[in-house]
Design a protein around this motif. Sequence first.
Motif, PDB file in Angstrom:
ATOM      1  N   GLY A 222     -11.224   3.651  14.434  1.00 16.34           N
ATOM      2  CA  GLY A 222     -10.876   4.691  13.473  1.00 16.34           C
ATOM      3  C   GLY A 222      -9.666   4.314  12.640  1.00 16.34           C
ATOM      4  O   GLY A 222      -9.631   4.528  11.422  1.00 16.34           O
ATOM      5  N   THR A 223      -8.679   3.722  13.289  1.00 17.54           N
ATOM      6  CA  THR A 223      -7.495   3.253  12.564  1.00 17.54           C
ATOM      7  C   THR A 223      -7.877   2.164  11.571  1.00 17.54           C
ATOM      8  O   THR A 223      -7.427   2.171  10.419  1.00 17.54           O
ATOM      9  CB  THR A 223      -6.435   2.727  13.552  1.00 17.54           C
ATOM     10  N   ALA A 224      -8.718   1.236  12.001  1.00 18.20           N
ATOM     11  CA  ALA A 224      -9.154   0.153  11.119  1.00 18.20           C
ATOM     12  C   ALA A 224      -9.955   0.690   9.930  1.00 18.20           C
ATOM     13  O   ALA A 224      -9.928   0.103   8.847  1.00 18.20           O
ATOM     14  CB  ALA A 224      -9.992  -0.858  11.901  1.00 18.20           C
ATOM     15  N   SER A 225     -10.628   1.801  10.122  1.00 18.60           N
ATOM     16  CA  SER A 225     -11.426   2.386   9.038  1.00 18.60           C
ATOM     17  C   SER A 225     -10.578   3.159   8.036  1.00 18.60           C
ATOM     18  O   SER A 225     -10.964   3.297   6.882  1.00 18.60           O
ATOM     19  CB  SER A 225     -12.491   3.318   9.620  1.00 18.60           C
ATOM     20  N   ILE A 226      -9.443   3.681   8.460  1.00 18.80           N
ATOM     21  CA  ILE A 226      -8.623   4.512   7.577  1.00 18.80           C
ATOM     22  C   ILE A 226      -7.531   3.711   6.863  1.00 18.80           C
ATOM     23  O   ILE A 226      -7.057   4.110   5.792  1.00 18.80           O
ATOM     24  CB  ILE A 226      -8.017   5.710   8.346  1.00 18.80           C
ATOM     25  N   THR A 227      -7.134   2.575   7.408  1.00 15.88           N
ATOM     26  CA  THR A 227      -6.044   1.810   6.799  1.00 15.88           C
ATOM     27  C   THR A 227      -6.333   1.285   5.392  1.00 15.88           C
ATOM     28  O   THR A 227      -5.376   1.107   4.623  1.00 15.88           O
ATOM     29  CB  THR A 227      -5.589   0.644   7.698  1.00 15.88           C
ATOM     30  N   PRO A 228      -7.589   1.044   4.997  1.00 14.38           N
ATOM     31  CA  PRO A 228      -7.803   0.629   3.605  1.00 14.38           C
ATOM     32  C   PRO A 228      -7.300   1.645   2.584  1.00 14.38           C
ATOM     33  O   PRO A 228      -6.937   1.273   1.462  1.00 14.38           O
ATOM     34  CB  PRO A 228      -9.320   0.448   3.506  1.00 14.38           C
ATOM     35  N   LEU A 229      -7.232   2.911   2.953  1.00 13.04           N
ATOM     36  CA  LEU A 229      -6.682   3.916   2.034  1.00 13.04           C
ATOM     37  C   LEU A 229      -5.200   3.651   1.768  1.00 13.04           C
ATOM     38  O   LEU A 229      -4.735   3.769   0.631  1.00 13.04           O
ATOM     39  CB  LEU A 229      -6.876   5.322   2.596  1.00 13.04           C
ATOM     40  N   ALA A 230      -4.474   3.293   2.806  1.00 17.54           N
ATOM     41  CA  ALA A 230      -3.053   2.970   2.639  1.00 17.54           C
ATOM     42  C   ALA A 230      -2.880   1.725   1.781  1.00 17.54           C
ATOM     43  O   ALA A 230      -2.026   1.674   0.893  1.00 17.54           O
ATOM     44  CB  ALA A 230      -2.395   2.766   3.998  1.00 17.54           C
ATOM     45  N   ALA A 231      -3.723   0.718   2.004  1.00 19.14           N
ATOM     46  CA  ALA A 231      -3.626  -0.517   1.221  1.00 19.14           C
ATOM     47  C   ALA A 231      -3.963  -0.258  -0.241  1.00 19.14           C
ATOM     48  O   ALA A 231      -3.290  -0.785  -1.141  1.00 19.14           O
ATOM     49  CB  ALA A 231      -4.553  -1.576   1.800  1.00 19.14           C
ATOM     50  N   ALA A 232      -4.964   0.551  -0.493  1.00 15.93           N
ATOM     51  CA  ALA A 232      -5.334   0.864  -1.875  1.00 15.93           C
ATOM     52  C   ALA A 232      -4.199   1.607  -2.580  1.00 15.93           C
ATOM     53  O   ALA A 232      -3.881   1.328  -3.739  1.00 15.93           O
ATOM     54  CB  ALA A 232      -6.612   1.690  -1.898  1.00 15.93           C
ATOM     55  N   PHE A 233      -3.583   2.539  -1.878  1.00 17.34           N
ATOM     56  CA  PHE A 233      -2.459   3.281  -2.450  1.00 17.34           C
ATOM     57  C   PHE A 233      -1.304   2.342  -2.790  1.00 17.34           C
ATOM     58  O   PHE A 233      -0.727   2.411  -3.877  1.00 17.34           O
ATOM     59  CB  PHE A 233      -1.999   4.378  -1.478  1.00 17.34           C
ATOM     60  N   LEU A 234      -0.965   1.455  -1.849  1.00 15.85           N
ATOM     61  CA  LEU A 234       0.114   0.498  -2.098  1.00 15.85           C
ATOM     62  C   LEU A 234      -0.212  -0.435  -3.257  1.00 15.85           C
ATOM     63  O   LEU A 234       0.645  -0.733  -4.089  1.00 15.85           O
ATOM     64  CB  LEU A 234       0.394  -0.328  -0.844  1.00 15.85           C
ATOM     65  N   ALA A 235      -1.454  -0.888  -3.318  1.00 18.45           N
ATOM     66  CA  ALA A 235      -1.854  -1.821  -4.377  1.00 18.45           C
ATOM     67  C   ALA A 235      -1.806  -1.147  -5.748  1.00 18.45           C
ATOM     68  O   ALA A 235      -1.359  -1.753  -6.723  1.00 18.45           O
ATOM     69  CB  ALA A 235      -3.262  -2.346  -4.108  1.00 18.45           C
ATOM     70  N   ASP A 236      -2.249   0.080  -5.815  1.00 19.98           N
ATOM     71  CA  ASP A 236      -2.309   0.774  -7.105  1.00 19.98           C
ATOM     72  C   ASP A 236      -0.970   1.360  -7.535  1.00 19.98           C
ATOM     73  O   ASP A 236      -0.697   1.484  -8.720  1.00 19.98           O
ATOM     74  CB  ASP A 236      -3.347   1.893  -7.060  1.00 19.98           C
ATOM     75  N   SER A 237      -0.116   1.703  -6.593  1.00 18.10           N
ATOM     76  CA  SER A 237       1.113   2.420  -6.934  1.00 18.10           C
ATOM     77  C   SER A 237       2.394   1.592  -6.876  1.00 18.10           C
ATOM     78  O   SER A 237       3.322   1.861  -7.631  1.00 18.10           O
ATOM     79  CB  SER A 237       1.284   3.619  -6.001  1.00 18.10           C
ATOM     80  N   PHE A 238       2.458   0.631  -5.962  1.00 17.97           N
ATOM     81  CA  PHE A 238       3.734  -0.041  -5.748  1.00 17.97           C
ATOM     82  C   PHE A 238       3.684  -1.558  -5.844  1.00 17.97           C
ATOM     83  O   PHE A 238       4.374  -2.164  -6.643  1.00 17.97           O
ATOM     84  CB  PHE A 238       4.322   0.344  -4.377  1.00 17.97           C
ATOM     85  N   LEU A 239       2.890  -2.184  -4.989  1.00 17.04           N
ATOM     86  CA  LEU A 239       2.963  -3.631  -4.831  1.00 17.04           C
ATOM     87  C   LEU A 239       2.096  -4.426  -5.805  1.00 17.04           C
ATOM     88  O   LEU A 239       2.399  -5.579  -6.082  1.00 17.04           O
ATOM     89  CB  LEU A 239       2.559  -4.025  -3.398  1.00 17.04           C
TER      90      LEU A 239
END
Length: 139
Positions: free
Chosen positions: A48-65
């Motif tokens: 479940g954690t592995a399935s939800i973490t792409p949301l965090a990566a997408a947010f970081l990629a689009d907003s910050f990094l």
Amino acid sequence: DHACTRAVNNCFQYTAYFGVSTNLVNYLKVQLHSGSKAAANSVTNWQGTASITPLAAAFLADSFLGRYWTITVFLLISVAGYGVVTASASAALESAMLFYAGLYLVALGGALQPVLSSFGADQFDVEADEEERGRQSSF
């Protein structure tokens, strides 16, 4: 060229992920002495954690990094996670805490897949010509 690089990366990522996840319940039961229910629950939580973490990566990629740095950071996290899992599974270190830390680093590191796909698609110059648009579409 881009599609080949992505295919190789996907092959290695999925091979490593499924190599760990396939026998995870048995490893938790036999090596770390968890009960069947606890082992199955741990695997479900990890997936479940592995399935939800792409949301965090997408947010970081689009907003910050940006995509490049997000891929770099999550790839390093993934490599570190697999290293920790491997080290913790050795006879000398067999530690549940270290193993779970590595396992959740692997889950976090796997978040790079959707960012990697969009980064690859960005490499095509679709405004330049129709051929590039076709290549992007097949990518």
